[in-house]
Every structure is written in structure tokens, then in C-alpha cells.
Design an enzyme around this catalytic site. Structure first.
Site, PDB file in Angstrom:
ATOM      1  CD  GLU A 157      56.740 -23.827  50.435  1.00 50.68           C
ATOM      2  OE1 GLU A 157      57.743 -24.665  49.578  1.00 50.68           O
ATOM      3  OE2 GLU A 157      56.663 -22.764  49.511  1.00 50.68           O
ATOM      4  CD  GLU A 162      60.323 -27.288  43.677  1.00 45.61           C
ATOM      5  OE1 GLU A 162      61.369 -26.508  43.948  1.00 45.61           O
ATOM      6  OE2 GLU A 162      59.323 -27.519  44.231  1.00 45.61           O
TER       7      GLU A 162
END
Length: 402
Positions: free
Chosen positions: A208, A318
Site C-alpha cells: 500500500e 478509508e
């Protein structure tokens, strides 16, 4: 954490108040006893520094000899030889150079407050709280949902993301719009990132990169921070940046955990950053680049399910929601819904996946995953020089999201 968040709030509060590895009922919320904390602090901070750099928020980055970085504490990397440059690149992108800047005024996204000398890399000096927060966040991170026909339990995390699925990918890239969303309480965060993962393999490996506003994780600093993250075992272990071994740092200037600036302004100038993760097909290392610079790589040995290729790529926002009776007001993206469009809503542009021949391509199809579109939403599209793109985000609590 929209439902059943009370126990997680208690876990967080008690974790910070007592770092001795206690538990409530059956829920153990810290594996870091005091002896282990001190051992890891000594291990992380005992590396000789050639130079130290003070960041804008008071953090100290030590320039340590490149072979003294935390990566080599990993048992699989004890005899690893550093690869200073990739030996192969995606075919239409040269050495991590930025893609088209049409539609956005991209600028350099980190302050020039110092550069480490040759053969050294900047490692954030670790505090006791850093270790506790890094350990806790890894436990709470969990697996990111993949479209499976039903609402995936999010365990307190809320998403507005798109998935490219069922492919054989050796990387991905995007331009991520940069904002400074408001986070309601310091233990919540808001982020925008790209995931490259092995899908439903057992165990899952995932890489990520993106930016994150997380006051508790960055010394009460409310600015967006550059981060990378990896796990090789379905989030049972792994970590942000260099808090645990595995990520091999090669860049002397880009500091993981440093503030990204300038941020976008509502109705005004928009800034973004180009990010890319790709596999070096000659040796299997997974590289990450930001803007024009290669930051470092994960050797394929630390992400075994990615030894050949990834099967899922995800992009989007998120947040964490630790409120017990009302939804958090923590913002995602710009804090405005995607319907507001360019200059007001946050966006990702120029989404690409990289195939097994190292060629970047537009995703054939994107599958949105939105936890609750009344709180945060997403609108995908394809349009001219922006390529495949989407607007996303929202304010959190509002009349439709009480």
C-alpha cells in the site's frame, strides 16, 4: 467501526493508558510488554546517525547507513544485497516519472528541509508511543474488503473504494488528490491510498501507498503524511513505513511519515501526487515510487503470495469511526461528496494496472465498494486526459448519516 465500536474505543483508551500487554475479557490488545517495548526501542534507535533532520512537526529523522536500516532485521533479509535502482520498469513509464498533469496543478509534495548524505536513508526516530500506536493500528487494520456479493464486515473501518479484480497484475499507478480532512478525535484517521494485493489467497499479501491524516499516530499532527504499508500474512503482522523490518529504503530525501504539502483548497488550486507500485520482473522486488522518485522496495520473500503477480488492485478512501452513539464527523477526502465535482470533491485520476508483460493499461472494469453512501460516496468515470478516474469522499455525520 460504525456498529459495535464501543469495545474498540475501550481497547484504544486502555492500550494507551497501559502498555503492559493486559487484556479485557478475552480480547488481548497489546502483545508489547515493557521488556519488548524497550528491546525494540533500543533496536530501532541504536543505529548510528550520520546526520539528524528536524521535521516541520518536531519529529527527528536520523540519516543512518543504508545497510543499518530496519529492513535487515527481517530474518529473510539478513544476507540481502540492496538494489539501488530497479532493473526493469513498466514499459510506458520511465523511472517513476509523473504522468500527465492535465486537470490539476501538481507540485513538489514534501518540504526541502534537509537531505540525507549519500549511502544513508532517513529513519524516523521512534518513541514509545510510536511503537504502541504502530502495533495497535496493525491489529486494527484487518483485511480490506473485496467485492463478494454481500456487505463485508468492516470492523470499524469505512470505505469508498474501487476494485480491479480477477487479473494478473504486476503493479498499478494513480494520481491521488491531496487534502487535509478534519479528523474528529485523535485516535481516528482518514486516508487515501492504493492497494496491490493477492486477493483471496491464504495468507494474503498486500502492498500500500498513500497519504494519511492520523493525529494519534503522528504526534498530534493533523497534516497529511506520506506512508507505505505491507503485510505478508493476512495482516497478522506487517506495518507502516519502517516500524518493522521488510521495506528496503533507498531514497535519501523522501521521508516516510513526513508532511505532504501544499494541500488542495476548496474551489481553488488542486494538488496531487503520482504513486506507483510495480514488480521488477528481473528479480521479483516490488518497488514504490512517489512523484519522480523511487522510494524503495519490498523483496518478494516478505510478501510470498505476491511472488508471481497480484490479482486485485484497489484505490480510494478509508476512515476509522470510533464514535459510540453518533457517526463520526471525520471527513474523507475533501469532506465533500463526489457530486460536487472538480475543485470541491477529492479525486483519483489516471488509474492504471500493469499486466504481466509490464505494460500499464486502463482497468477493464472497476467495482465500487462503498460502506455507506450516505456518509461517504464515490462516482467512477472515464474522461479524456484524466483517463480512468473517480471522485470520492464525504463529511461523515450529516442529516443522511446521523
Amino acid at each position: 467501526m460504525k456498529n459495535g465500536t464501543g469495545s474498540l474505543v475501550v481497547v484504544l483508551m486502555m492500550m494507551l493508558a497501559n502498555a503492559t500487554g493486559a487484556s479485557i475479557g478475552k480480547r488481548k490488545f497489546s502483545d508489547l510488554g515493557e521488556v519488548e517495548i524497550q528491546r525494540r526501542l533500543k533496536q530501532l534507535n541504536s543505529r548510528p546517525a550520520v546526520k539528524s533532520i528536524n521535521s516541520s512537526n518536531g519529529d527527528i529523522f536520523d540519516c543512518v547507513y543504508i545497510y543499518n536500516q530496519p529492513a535487515f532485521d527481517h530474518p529473510l533479509l539478513r544476507n540481502h544485497t540492496i538494489q539501488m535502482e530497479p532493473s526493469s520498469y513498466p514499459k510506458s513509464l520511465s523511472k517513476g516519472k509523473e504522468a500527465s498533469k492535465e486537470g490539476t496543478a501538481a507540485t513538489r509534495l514534501w518540504p526541502k528541509t534537509g537531505k540525507c548524505p549519500k549511502n544513508t536513508v532517513p529513519i524516523k526516530r521512534t518513541t514509545r508511543e510510536d511503537l504502541l500506536i504502530a502495533d495497535l493500528m496493525n491489529k486494527l487494520k484487518g483485511n480490506i474488503p473485496i467485492i463478494n456479493g454481500s456487505k463485508y464486515p468492516t470492523d470499524g473501518h469505512e470505505y469508498a473504494i474501487v476494485n480491479a479484480m480477477h487479473g494478473q497484475f504486476t503493479g498499478a499507478s494513480a494520481r491521488i488528490n491531496l487534502w487535509k480532512p478534519t479528523v474528529q478525535i485523535r485516535r481516528e484517521f482518514s486516508l487515501a491510498q492504493m492497494w496491490v494485493k493477492s486477493g483471496n489467497s491464504d495468507p494474503i499479501s498486500c502492498l500500500e501507498v498513500g497519504w494519511q491524516v492520523y493525529p494519534q499516530g503522528y504526534g498530534n499532527d493533523n497534516n497529511p503524511k506520506l506512508f507505505v504499508y505491507y503485510t505478508g500474512d493476512s495482516y497478522n503482522s506487517g506495518c507502516y513505513n519502517t516500524y518493522c523490518p521488510g521495506f528496503v529504503y533507498v531514497n535519501q530525501e523522501i521521508r516516510l511519515g513526513e508532511t505532504l504539502e501544499p494541500t488542495s483548497t476548496y474551489g481553488g488550486v488542486q494538488t496531487d501526487m503520482f504513486v506507483q507500485i510495480w514488480k521488477d520482473l528481473r528479480n521479483g522486488n516490488w518497488w514504490v515510487s512517489v512523484g519522480e522518485s523511487n522510494v524503495g522496495y519490498w523483496p518478494s520473500s516478505v510478501v510470498p503470495a505476491l511472488s508471481d503477480h497480484a490479482t486485485v488492485v484497489q484505490w480510494g478512501g478509508e476512515i476509522t469511526n470510533f464514535m459510540r452513539t453518533k457517526h463520526t464527523t471525520t471527513e474523507m477526502g475533501s469532506g465533500h461528496f463526489p457530486e460536487e465535482g472538480f475543485g470541491r470533491a477529492a479525486f483519483f485520476t489516471n488509474l492504471y494496472v500493469i499486466d504481466t508483460t509490464s505494460v500499464p493499461k486502463d482497468p477493464e472494469s472497476l467495482h465500487p465498494y462503498i460502506t455507506d453512501h450516505n456518509c461517504y460516496n464515490l462516482i467512477p468515470d472515464r474522461s479524456g486526459p484524466l483517463g480512468t478516474f473517480f471522485y470520492y469522499g464525504g463529511p461523515g455525520r450529516n442529516p443522511r448519516c446521523p
